[in-house]
Design a protein around this motif. Structure first.
Motif, PDB file in Angstrom:
ATOM      1  N   ASP A  25      -3.994 -56.563 -32.065  1.00  0.00           N
ATOM      2  CA  ASP A  25      -3.604 -56.733 -31.310  1.00  0.00           C
ATOM      3  C   ASP A  25      -3.292 -58.835 -31.761  1.00  0.00           C
ATOM      4  OD1 ASP A  25      -2.849 -57.589 -28.832  1.00  0.00           O
ATOM      5  OD2 ASP A  25      -4.203 -56.366 -27.402  1.00  0.00           O
ATOM      6  N   GLU A  26      -2.289 -59.518 -31.868  1.00  0.00           N
ATOM      7  CA  GLU A  26      -1.743 -60.131 -31.742  1.00  0.00           C
ATOM      8  C   GLU A  26      -2.559 -61.220 -32.579  1.00  0.00           C
ATOM      9  OE1 GLU A  26      -0.620 -62.320 -28.598  1.00  0.00           O
ATOM     10  OE2 GLU A  26       0.295 -60.757 -27.236  1.00  0.00           O
ATOM     11  N   SER A  51      -0.948 -55.297 -25.097  1.00  0.00           N
ATOM     12  CA  SER A  51      -2.462 -55.029 -25.212  1.00  0.00           C
ATOM     13  C   SER A  51      -2.890 -54.145 -24.557  1.00  0.00           C
ATOM     14  CB  SER A  51      -2.731 -56.149 -24.596  1.00  0.00           C
ATOM     15  OG  SER A  51      -2.700 -57.295 -25.838  1.00  0.00           O
ATOM     16  N   GLN A  67      -7.091 -59.049 -30.298  1.00  0.00           N
ATOM     17  CA  GLN A  67      -7.168 -60.618 -30.059  1.00  0.00           C
ATOM     18  C   GLN A  67      -7.494 -61.793 -30.473  1.00  0.00           C
ATOM     19  OE1 GLN A  67      -4.046 -60.535 -27.122  1.00  0.00           O
ATOM     20  NE2 GLN A  67      -3.727 -63.024 -26.805  1.00  0.00           N
TER      21      GLN A  67
HETATM   22 MG   LIG Z   1      -2.157 -58.929 -24.993  1.00  0.00          MG
END
Ligand SMILES: [Mg+2]
Ligand SMILES: Nc1ncnc2c1ncn2[C@@H]1O[C@H](COP(=O)(O)OP(=O)(O)O)[C@@H](O)[C@H]1O
Lengths: 256, 276
Positions: free
Chosen positions: A180-181, A58, A102
């Protein structure tokens, strides 16, 4: 398999490079999170960054979008070094980049419509109301959620929130997408749906993207190229098949 | 701005000096906090004057902040006026000056009780909700998301809220004074009988410019302190839901304390100016 221990930018393809990260360094206090990280993202490509929790994935994409300031090295986005940018120029650049957080980061006090309109209030101020409405409805339809337009984010399931967040990051038709993820915290079926949606969206909006993930299914579906982030460095770089065949213990553990 | 920068430098040097002398880290943390808070305040003053202005959001915050606190501030003001009147009455009768009841009550309400009680209620209601709201926005990356979408989150969230709090508390406080005086009028009428016009004639005869103006001015400072502390705590809250809770809680505690400190300072100033 290509282990990138030395960095040699290939300038013959420079105009194809949309993001170049060179010798990136970032530390918090004494904890060094990224140390001499190098990677290039080419136009139309989608690059997956694979790494364990807390390895600084991140932090890496937050540096690209300017939410965190690197302590060393350079980041070139669409040909410009972001360290040299004035505030206004940075804003302009950010309108060409979509960022999927995320945690989705939907504004929970606003309706879905207001969430999607939010990026437009700064960048597309001259649009008429009906044009704005058309863009909102069209983008929501692209993620299959046109019927939720007047709902609040809290009324939606996790997967739906992720889709709305994706729609919001796509609404300005960015050239680059940073995820992000995107499948973390979702059940496997929904995770697969989101992965499919990401690949569809890539084609439809013809974006170049960086996808952070440790969900191997998502990695396999969405990534053209995979960079393995270990100890702050780009430890290995290659296609899924190349890395899957790797004999390196550190790389292998992700594929088991 | 320059003063704040100097303050920042001084604070750091201060800490280094103290570090050598092994001063407890809590004191160090305290000075660090003061430094960070001063930077936050100075950023507020920079951003409040620079365009672009978030007018729509500011008006919305004024409405929300004013509207949300009005019932509570109205009720407490009313009760304070009524109770004060009923409790003062026997004493004034004992000294044979019960006719001075409106004078005493109106001075107490307008100069001290109205502003301070409204500010405390306001701190409890608004400062904590700002701390919690901005804190959870911070934790869920909504503030980062704003930044990425080209909206300056400090302007959009902090400046609008602090400005709204600064302007709304004086309005609420004047309303609370009025309701409190009405409560006091009812309190008088429980035992005695006066007409509303006679009561308020007496009140306005008593109140002078020097009673009203400093009381109103100090509520601007109360409002500013409450808003900025709530926003500072929320905007800088640490990760996790626990951080949000702590932000809301310390916002209330610190801003309530700040109200009394500002009150103490203003009474000194009015004293020097001969307004007491
Ligand atoms: Mg992260
Ligand atoms: N704002 C910050 N302040 C201090 N440390 C941070 C900050 N952001 C991230 N870190 C640290 O950097 C490391 C990497 O974090 P992150 O990039 O979020 O990990 P992940 O790879 O799981 O996304 C973590 O150890 C975290 O503690």
């Amino acid at each position: 398999m290509a282990v990138t221990d030395t960095y040699s930018p290939d300038d013959s393809t420079a105009e194809n490079v949309v993001i170049r990260i060179a010798h990136l360094r970032k530390q918090f206090g004494t904890r060094v999170v990224l140390n001499d990280f190098n990677v290039d993202l080419h136009k139309g490509e989608s690059l997956v960054v694979l790494g364990r929790s807390g390895s600084g994935k991140s932090v890496l994409i937050k540096c690209i979008i300017g939410l965190l300031k690197p302590d060393g090295g350079d980041i070139f986005v669409l040909g410009k070094n972001i360290a040299d940018m004035e505030h206004a120029e940075m804003d302009q650049l950010r309108s060409r980049i979509g960022f999927l957080f995320q945690s989705n980061a939907l504004y929970d006090s606003m309706t879905i419509r207001e969430n999607l309109e939010f990026p437009m209030r700064h960048h597309l101020r001259n649009l008429s109301n009906s044009e704005v409405n058309d863009m909102v409805m069209k983008t929501l339809a692209d993620v299959g959620l046109a019927h939720t337009v007047d709902m609040m984010p809290s009324e939606l399931s996790g997967g739906m929130q992720k889709r709305v967040a994706l729609a919001r990051s796509l609404i300005l038709h960015p050239e680059i997408m940073l995820y992000d993820e995107p499948t973390t915290g979702l059940d496997p079926v929904t995770g697969r749906e989101i992965s499919t949606l990401i690949t569809e969206v890539q084609k439809k909006y013809s974006t170049s993207s960086i996808i952070i993930s440790h969900d191997m299914h998502c990695v396999k579906m969405t990534g053209d190229k995979i960079a393995v982030l270990i100890e702050g460095k780009c430890y290995a770089l290659g296609t899924y098949e190349e890395l899957e065949r790797s004999t390196d213990h550190n790389v292998k553990q992700f594929f088991e | 701005m320059i003063i704040f920068m100097q303050l920042r430098v001084n604070v750091t040097e201060f800490c280094i000096d103290f570090n050598c002398m092994k001063i407890p880290s809590s004191l160090l943390g305290f000075f660090n906090e003061i430094g960070a808070a001063s930077r936050f305040v100075s950023r507020y003053f920079q951003e409040v004057v620079q365009p672009r202005y978030e007018v729509k959001q500011f008006i919305k915050q004024c409405f929300l902040i004013g509207y949300r606190s009005l019932p509570l501030i109205g009720i407490t003001g009313f009760i304070m006026g009524l109770v004060l009147t009923m409790q003062l009455r026997p004493t004034l009768i004992a000294y044979g000056v019960v006719s001075k009841l409106p004078v005493m009550v109106s001075l107490a309400i307008v100069r001290e009780i109205g502003p301070v009680i409204s500010a405390l209620i306001f701190a409890g209601k608004i400062s904590s909700s700002m701390g919690a709201e901005l804190g959870s926005m911070k934790v869920t990356e909504q503030i980062d998301a704003m930044e990425v979408s080209g909206t300056n989150p400090f302007k959009y969230l902090v400046v609008t809220r602090v400005l709204a709090a600064t302007l709304m508390l004086p309005v609420l406080s004047v309303l609370s004074d009025a309701i409190g005086l009405y409560g006091s009028y009812l309190g008088v009428n429980i035992r005695d009988h006066t007409s509303l016009s006679l009561y308020f004639f007496e009140v306005f005869n008593t109140l002078k410019f020097g009673d009203v103006l400093p009381a109103i001015i100090k509520t601007f400072f109360f409002g500013f302190a409450i808003g900025i502390i709530g926003c500072y705590k929320g905007y800088n809250s640490s990760k996790g839901t626990e951080g949000v809770g702590r932000a809301a809680n310390s916002a209330v505690v610190i801003s309530s304390l700040m109200v009394f400190i500002i009150d103490l300072i203003t009474v000194q100033i009015t004293d020097v100016l001969g307004l007491n």
